[in-house]
Scaffold this active site. Structure first.
Site, mmCIF file in Angstrom:
data_model
loop_
_atom_site.group_PDB
_atom_site.id
_atom_site.type_symbol
_atom_site.label_atom_id
_atom_site.label_comp_id
_atom_site.label_asym_id
_atom_site.label_seq_id
_atom_site.Cartn_x
_atom_site.Cartn_y
_atom_site.Cartn_z
ATOM 1 C CE1 TYR A 26 6.601 43.729 26.670
ATOM 2 C CE2 TYR A 26 4.695 42.178 27.645
ATOM 3 C CZ TYR A 26 5.268 42.926 26.657
ATOM 4 O OH TYR A 26 4.605 43.189 25.534
ATOM 5 C CG ASN A 77 7.428 50.928 26.480
ATOM 6 O OD1 ASN A 77 6.645 50.846 25.921
ATOM 7 N ND2 ASN A 77 8.279 50.140 27.295
ATOM 8 C CG HIS A 103 9.375 49.589 22.205
ATOM 9 N ND1 HIS A 103 7.852 49.710 22.558
ATOM 10 C CD2 HIS A 103 9.544 50.557 21.194
ATOM 11 C CE1 HIS A 103 7.491 50.478 21.858
ATOM 12 N NE2 HIS A 103 8.366 51.307 21.303
ATOM 13 C CB ILE A 104 10.584 45.880 28.027
ATOM 14 C CG1 ILE A 104 10.438 47.252 28.917
ATOM 15 C CG2 ILE A 104 11.192 44.731 28.645
ATOM 16 C CD1 ILE A 104 9.575 47.113 30.272
ATOM 17 N NE ARG A 114 3.199 42.400 20.409
ATOM 18 C CZ ARG A 114 2.395 43.129 21.431
ATOM 19 N NH1 ARG A 114 2.497 44.238 21.874
ATOM 20 N NH2 ARG A 114 1.442 42.265 22.047
#
Length: 152
Positions: A26, A77, A103-104, A114
């Site tokens: 991240y 997010n 989304h980062i 995911r």
């Protein structure tokens, strides 16, 4: 009727730990950095931002419901709720505002669980895997959609 001049910025569970949580995934930017990036991008378009971050699904749903009263769009997010929350997806669909999903990290290149997003089908903008700068791009992509709705 005039279009509201505000965006709702929603950040879900664990995003309050940005900067220290898994920086290899991240990065080192914090939630305050995210909010600054979105504030600056929105200001370039004459918009204000109301930001909410919570680790509690109901708080996020309430903020989304409230957005229908004074916001022109939503940048979200949803964190881990992206992959699990039908209730959050339904809240986004219920308010009938244009949604940008951010989304980062690239969720499609991470763990299999995911890869699916409940937000994906209600969002009109998707910015995935562009880090914190992706939030600004999401705002920039959402603005013409908001403008088009105001004209129509």
């Amino acid at each position: 009727m005039t279009t509201p001049r505000r965006l709702l910025l929603v950040n879900g569970p664990n995003l309050n730990l940005l900067g220290t949580r898994q920086p290899e995934i991240y990065g080192r930017d914090t939630l305050a950095d995210v909010e600054r990036v979105v504030d600056e991008a929105a200001a370039r378009h004459g918009l204000e931002v109301r930001a909410v971050q919570s680790n509690h699904e109901g708080v996020l749903i309430d903020a989304i419901h409230d957005a229908r009263l004074d916001c022109a769009g939503i940048v979200i997010n949803a964190g881990g709720l992206t992959h699990t929350s039908i209730a959050l997806r339904d809240a986004l669909a219920s308010v009938a505002l244009p949604v940008a999903e951010v989304h980062i990290s690239n969720i499609k290149e991470r763990e299999a669980f995911r890869h699916f997003s409940y937000v994906e089908d209600v969002a009109v903008v998707h910015v995935i895997g562009e880090g914190v700068p992706g939030y600004a791009r999401a705002v920039d992509l959402l603005i013409p959609i908001i403008a088009g709705r105001a004209e129509g």
